[in-house]
Motif scaffolding. Structure first.
Motif, PDB file in Angstrom:
ATOM      1  N   GLN A  44      54.142  13.377 -28.941  1.00  0.00           N
ATOM      2  CA  GLN A  44      52.753  13.649 -29.329  1.00  0.00           C
ATOM      3  C   GLN A  44      51.790  12.785 -28.514  1.00  0.00           C
ATOM      4  N   LYS A  45      52.095  11.499 -28.403  1.00  0.00           N
ATOM      5  CA  LYS A  45      51.220  10.585 -27.673  1.00  0.00           C
ATOM      6  C   LYS A  45      51.194  10.894 -26.179  1.00  0.00           C
ATOM      7  N   LEU A  46      52.315  11.294 -25.629  1.00  0.00           N
ATOM      8  CA  LEU A  46      52.355  11.672 -24.215  1.00  0.00           C
ATOM      9  C   LEU A  46      51.580  12.964 -23.974  1.00  0.00           C
ATOM     10  N   ASP A  47      51.682  13.898 -24.899  1.00  0.00           N
ATOM     11  CA  ASP A  47      50.917  15.142 -24.774  1.00  0.00           C
ATOM     12  C   ASP A  47      49.416  14.867 -24.794  1.00  0.00           C
ATOM     13  N   GLU A  48      49.017  13.869 -25.560  1.00  0.00           N
ATOM     14  CA  GLU A  48      47.600  13.494 -25.589  1.00  0.00           C
ATOM     15  C   GLU A  48      47.152  12.952 -24.232  1.00  0.00           C
ATOM     16  N   LEU A  49      48.035  12.260 -23.530  1.00  0.00           N
ATOM     17  CA  LEU A  49      47.699  11.784 -22.186  1.00  0.00           C
ATOM     18  C   LEU A  49      47.494  12.947 -21.227  1.00  0.00           C
ATOM     19  N   VAL A  50      48.324  13.982 -21.378  1.00  0.00           N
ATOM     20  CA  VAL A  50      48.180  15.172 -20.531  1.00  0.00           C
ATOM     21  C   VAL A  50      46.804  15.799 -20.744  1.00  0.00           C
ATOM     22  N   GLU A  51      46.353  15.813 -21.982  1.00  0.00           N
ATOM     23  CA  GLU A  51      45.037  16.375 -22.290  1.00  0.00           C
ATOM     24  C   GLU A  51      43.910  15.477 -21.781  1.00  0.00           C
TER      25      GLU A  51
END
Length: 393
Positions: free
Chosen positions: A317-324
């Motif tokens: 979840q936290k890594l996906d937020e970085l992608v965004e």
């Protein structure tokens, strides 16, 4: 001696096959590493996916100390107590039949390759048997493992490679089928490609390879050296796919720091190698297999795999937020605590900045930032890592 003096001495005396990061490690605690100058680093590399239990498991360390006081080496001319129980645990965890302990992952690959060729030899007699490997794979640096590694960059200075290796496109079943012949004795793949860029296999691909191997009496080999031992939320990554290989290779977190590997064979080929076919002086020694025993015991007692499932959801979840959030982060790939971020900016810059800020991360391929932390990390460690990584990006 200061850090520069240590590094200079190393460069004088150690063959330069690694462009090492400019830190000299002295000690470690929990999931942190300290250099000789006292700087603290959050370790999201874990010795390239080795130190699954972190660095402060007293039960693990005491087991090694106790074994040293008993005996460290016997050779394989004799049985030894830890290896018998370690083999039982590895066989049970993989769902296969018998195992052979090695000193490294590359040696495990060599043993699996020899098993496949011996199986075909016993079945059909002498011939030049072929193996299908995958493009962008990585299986090790010895000559057999190197031949299976689908990357010309690693191979070019060391040719000719052993013959009979063909490379299919990963996650493209038709490309595998096009390479199968009557001489094919094995198909080898990683359920999650590591060095190739953190690519998980698709369900269709894994099931399709198993079907091809069943129809053609070919051995399916899964390289679990990096993606195995709980890292993806299963003990072995192929277990996500409900597919059972004929041969499995493992190492890295198998000993959690003690050098040890293994190849494990299923019913079909577990007795293919006979006395005189294969051997190792150090493999399966009491110290290494005492470590293996204790690793499996701790995994079970502390429910490490379940912990990976829990913390990896938060991690993803936290890594996906970085992608965004960041334009230079285009995608996240991986399973469990084997994750990669695809970057459009130079990897070395981000890795170097992270190291300056007290975070150890590594690369996979030319554009993927790889994170393979100890399996005992918590959500708080994930938050700490994200905070540093934001500065580094």
């Amino acid at each position: 001696m200061n850090a520069k003096e240590y590094m200079d001495l190393g460069e004088q005396n150690v063959i330069h096959t690694y462009n090492r990061f400019p830190i000299v490690i002295e000690k470690a605690e929990d999931v942190y590493i300290y250099d000789v100058e006292g700087k603290k680093y959050l370790d999201f590399a874990s010795g390239i996916a080795v130190s699954a239990l972190g660095y402060s498991n007293e039960e693990y360390k005491n087991t090694l100390k106790e074994q040293i006081d008993k005996i460290m080496h016997t050779s394989n001319l004799y049985y030894n107590v830890p290896s018998v129980f370690a083999a039982e645990k590895v066989v049970k965890a993989t769902g296969l039949k018998k195992c052979f302990f090695t000193n490294s992952g590359a040696e495990a690959i060599e043993g699996a390759l020899k098993t496949a060729k011996r199986y075909a030899y016993d079945k059909n007699g002498a011939d030049e048997y072929e193996v299908i490997a995958m493009q962008h794979s990585f299986h090790g640096r010895t000559m057999g493992a190197l031949a299976l590694t689908g990357n010309a960059h690693y191979q070019e200075p060391f040719g000719p490679m052993i013959p009979g290796i063909k490379y299919a496109e990963y996650n493209n079943l038709d490309s595998v089928k096009a390479l199968v012949t009557d001489k094919t004795c094995a198909i080898i793949l990683e359920a999650v490609q590591g060095e190739g860029g953190i690519y998980p296999a698709t369900q269709e691909f894994m099931e399709g390879i198993r079907q091809i191997c069943d129809e053609k009496d070919i051995l399916m080999i899964c390289d679990e050296i990096q993606c195995g031992m709980g890292r993806t939320g299963k003990m072995f990554a192929y277990q996500h796919y409900n597919v059972l290989p004929d041969l499995v290779t493992c190492a890295k977190a198998l000993g959690c720091g003690v050098p040890v590997g293994a190849f494990v064979a299923g019913e079909k080929c577990c007795d293919s190698l006979v006395p005189g076919d294969h051997g190792t002086t150090y493999g399966g020694n009491p110290l290494a297999t005492a470590a293996v025993n204790k690793v499996f015991e701790i995994f079970e007692k502390e429910q490490i795999v379940d912990h990976v499932k829990e913390v990896s959801e938060y991690f993803e979840q936290k890594l996906d937020e970085l992608v965004e959030e960041f334009d230079n982060v285009t995608a996240r790939r991986g399973k469990g605590l084997m994750q990669g971020l695809v970057l459009t900016t130079p990897l070395a810059d981000t890795i170097g900045k992270a190291r300056e800020e007290g975070l150890l991360v590594i690369s996979a391929g030319s554009d993927v930032l790889r994170m393979v932390p100890p399996l005992v990390i918590t959500k708080e460690h994930v938050d700490e890592m994200i905070s540093i990584l934001k500065k580094s990006l």
